[in-house]
Design an enzyme around this catalytic site. Structure first.
Site, PDB file in Angstrom:
ATOM      1  NE  ARG A  36      -0.677  34.726  -1.854  1.00 19.81           N
ATOM      2  CZ  ARG A  36      -0.924  35.058  -3.125  1.00 19.81           C
ATOM      3  NH1 ARG A  36      -0.067  34.767  -4.084  1.00 19.81           N
ATOM      4  NH2 ARG A  36      -2.028  35.703  -3.441  1.00 19.81           N
ATOM      5  CD  GLU A  38      -4.885  24.690  -2.798  1.00 16.39           C
ATOM      6  OE1 GLU A  38      -6.108  24.598  -3.016  1.00 16.39           O
ATOM      7  OE2 GLU A  38      -4.023  24.686  -3.705  1.00 16.39           O
ATOM      8  NE  ARG A  59       5.787   9.786  11.571  1.00 16.61           N
ATOM      9  CZ  ARG A  59       6.396   8.843  12.292  1.00 16.61           C
ATOM     10  NH1 ARG A  59       7.097   7.900  11.693  1.00 16.61           N
ATOM     11  NH2 ARG A  59       6.313   8.867  13.592  1.00 16.61           N
ATOM     12  CD  GLU A  73      -5.264  25.550  -6.769  1.00 27.01           C
ATOM     13  OE1 GLU A  73      -5.529  26.366  -7.686  1.00 27.01           O
ATOM     14  OE2 GLU A  73      -6.133  25.025  -6.063  1.00 27.01           O
ATOM     15  CE  LYS A  98     -10.746  30.363 -16.876  1.00 29.86           C
ATOM     16  NZ  LYS A  98     -10.888  31.795 -16.611  1.00 29.86           N
TER      17      LYS A  98
END
Length: 122
Positions: A36, A38, A59, A73, A98
């Site tokens: 959230r 990120e 860009r 993520e 993890k």
């Protein structure tokens, strides 16, 4: 041996996969604080990249580095959910999995800094 859970083929499979992906994005946003954060960071950085980046390549590199953080993520969150599904007990291999996922996210974030720094300052 093929999984009995395999579904449709062709366009129906593509349509289903698209909806499963949206479900995954919603679940990650709802349940994963880091994802959230990120996403909100990406909502700031992507328009900033369009404004600050001089040329399409700059860009693309800047936006790509931000999107890479989101991708990593999501994979990290999937690893964590899988490990937790298997067992919630403290185990060195669970911790290792993890921690390695977390390290991948850290490297992706460092990559954002490096890419943006090189594009803007170099």
């Amino acid at each position: 041996m093929e999984s009995p859970f395999k579904g449709k083929t062709g366009l129906r499979r593509v349509w289903n996969a698209f909806h499963y992906s949206l479900d995954g994005l919603r679940a990650a946003y709802r349940h994963e604080d880091a994802f959230r954060q990120e996403i909100w960071l990406a909502l700031v950085l992507i328009p900033l990249a369009l404004w600050l980046g001089e040329g399409a390549l700059a860009r693309a590199l800047m936006i790509g580095s931000v999107l890479l953080v989101l991708i990593v993520e999501l994979i990290n969150s999937a690893i964590e959910a899988t490990v937790d599904r298997i067992s919630l007990e403290n185990h060195r291999l669970a911790k290792r999995a993890k921690d390695i996922g977390s390290a991948a996210v850290l490297i992706a974030l460092i990559n954002v800094g490096v890419v943006w720094g090189l594009v803007l300052l170099g």
